[in-house]
Design an enzyme around this catalytic site. Structure first.
Site: not given
Ligand code: AP5
Ligand code: MG
Ligand code: ZN
Length: 215
Positions: A13, A88, A127, A160, A171
């Protein structure tokens, strides 16, 4: 364009959001990034959020909805926005509908990036991101030019705290239980666009752009 980008943890994402925000010139609003920033600053909200994030659980809806509502009311969101990691839960999705109605606007498209679970685990475990500018790398799939240093600003690359094997698996479970029901919610509204995320990031990006051009 008012866009939501969805997908399980590690789906890409954040990576795709970089492309989309540049193409459409809209702010990228990631609730995860906002929480991590608050944790770094040590604000009361950050301290509260950190407890949940470290366990791979969702931060309570009332906290999350409040910060998104405030953010969407800011001037730079007038021309559109890209929401990443929100909503979410069904409660968050309904709250977003309410905010949109109040602002007299609507969501134009919901992009859903699909990736098999075993690949998600590999992506999270490899990552790293820049301590200063936040640029995201992968130790195997997109490594920095110099080990441990950001290509853009030479600052240190860090992992992270929720990317360890145990929290990553949690997660994924939380995503399947609490977030995946939203796919039907947006499918029923005719907004969902599924994109195969298990390919080169540029190919994923061009599919997303093609589906947004139709929105
Ligand atoms: P990346 O682009 O970083 O992936 P992402 O989908 O953004 O993954 P996240 O881990 O950020 O998602 P998440 O939903 O768990 O975390 P968030 O920060 O939202 O890519 C991942 C890796 O793969 C990177 O190394 C990249 O280089 C590589 N990659 C990408 N595309 C690729 C491809 N095509 N091919 C190969 N490699 C690739 O949330 C974190 C925490 O915050 C949650 O657990 C929760 O506690 C809290 N939180 C956040 N939002 C909410 C909400 N709305 N409600 C409640 N709690 C929330
Ligand atoms: Mg992200
Ligand atoms: Zn950097």
């Amino acid at each position: 364009m008012n866009i939501v980008i969805m997908g399980p943890p590690g789906a890409g994402k954040g990576t795709q959001a970089e492309f989309i925000k540049n193409k459409y010139q809209i702010p990228h609003i990631s609730t995860g990034d906002m929480f991590r920033e608050a944790v770094k600053k040590g604000t009361p909200m950050g301290k509260e959020a950190q407890k949940y994030m470290n366990e791979g659980k969702l931060v309570p809806d009332q906290v999350t909805i409040g910060i998104v509502e405030d953010r969407l009311a800011e001037a730079d969101c007038q021309a559109g926005f890209l929401l990443d990691g929100f909503p979410r839960t069904i409660v968050q999705a309904q709250a977003l509908d309410g905010v949109m109605e109040k602002l007299g606007r609507k969501i134009d498209a919901v992009i859903n990036i699909t990736v098999p679970d075993n690949i998600l685990i590999q992506r999270m475990s490899g990552r790293v991101s820049c301590k200063e500018c936040g640029k995201v790398y992968h130790l195997v799939f997109s490594p920095p030019a110099v080990e441990g240093k950001c290509d853009e600003c030479s600052a240190e690359l860090i992992q992270r705290s929720d990317d360890n094997a145990e929290t990553a698996a949690k997660r994924l479970q939380v995503y399947n239980e609490q977030t995946s029901p939203l796919l039907d919610y947006y499918q029923d509204k005719g907004l969902l666009r599924n994109v195969d995320g298990d390919r080169d990031p540029k190919l994923v990006g061009s599919d997303i752009a093609a589906s947004l051009d139709k929105a």
